[in-house]
Design an enzyme around this catalytic site. Sequence first.
Site, short mmCIF file in Angstrom:
data_model
loop_
_atom_site.label_atom_id
_atom_site.label_comp_id
_atom_site.label_asym_id
_atom_site.label_seq_id
_atom_site.Cartn_x
_atom_site.Cartn_y
_atom_site.Cartn_z
N PRO A 13 0.23 16.52 -3.95
CG PRO A 13 -0.42 17.94 -5.65
CD PRO A 13 -0.12 16.51 -5.37
NE ARG A 44 -4.16 24.29 3.68
CZ ARG A 44 -4.94 24.06 2.63
NH1 ARG A 44 -6.23 24.36 2.67
NH2 ARG A 44 -4.46 23.55 1.52
CG ASN A 64 -5.08 11.59 -1.51
OD1 ASN A 64 -5.44 12.25 -2.50
ND2 ASN A 64 -5.49 11.87 -0.28
CB ALA A 93 -4.74 19.39 -6.97
CD GLU A 95 -9.02 8.29 -7.87
OE1 GLU A 95 -9.48 7.50 -8.74
OE2 GLU A 95 -9.24 9.51 -7.89
CG HIS A 154 -9.94 11.33 -3.55
ND1 HIS A 154 -9.02 12.25 -3.99
CD2 HIS A 154 -10.20 10.51 -4.59
CE1 HIS A 154 -8.74 12.00 -5.26
NE2 HIS A 154 -9.44 10.95 -5.66
#
Length: 146
Positions: free
Chosen positions: A11, A19, A73, A76, A97, A99
């Site tokens: 998400p 941003r 990824n 959340a 995984e 990030h």
Amino acid sequence: MSKPIYVLNGPNLNRLGTREPQIYGSTTLAEVETMCVEAAGGREIVFRQSNREYELIDWIHEAIDQGAAIIINPAAYSFTSIAILDALKMFPGPIVELHISNIHRREPHYHKSYVSLAATAVIAGLGPQGYAVAVKAAIDLAGRAG
Ligand code: CA2
């Protein structure tokens, strides 16, 4: 014919590059997809993003049937989704995984990833470039697994 490498994004990552560039960089997700395809050197990449947990789970199931490796990824959902963890546990190949940010330098609610319990490897903090590193690592790991 080699099976594809799945790159799944959770998400809000469809908004990447728009941003918080100090944390996530200014690269868009479309540019990240191009980086993955280039890093794959001809190996097929299935690159997807969803804001819906069930859709990510359906794609993990698809990868169980058709994929050589999963790069995920989970955003959340890393910190909330036992359903995604359960789906990943069914995948027989390597799971990376990923990030973009170093989640361990951030607020405590970003520290405990359920997905890490199923991951072969975890990459965090390399920025968008981490995806290219993950693709190369996933291809290597998939080759080793046969
Ligand atoms: O660093 C990462 O890649 C994260 O998985 C990104 C997630 C965050 O919840 C994780 O803790 C770390 C989601 C980031 C929010 O989405 C954004 C979208 C566009 C621009 C900035 C953030």
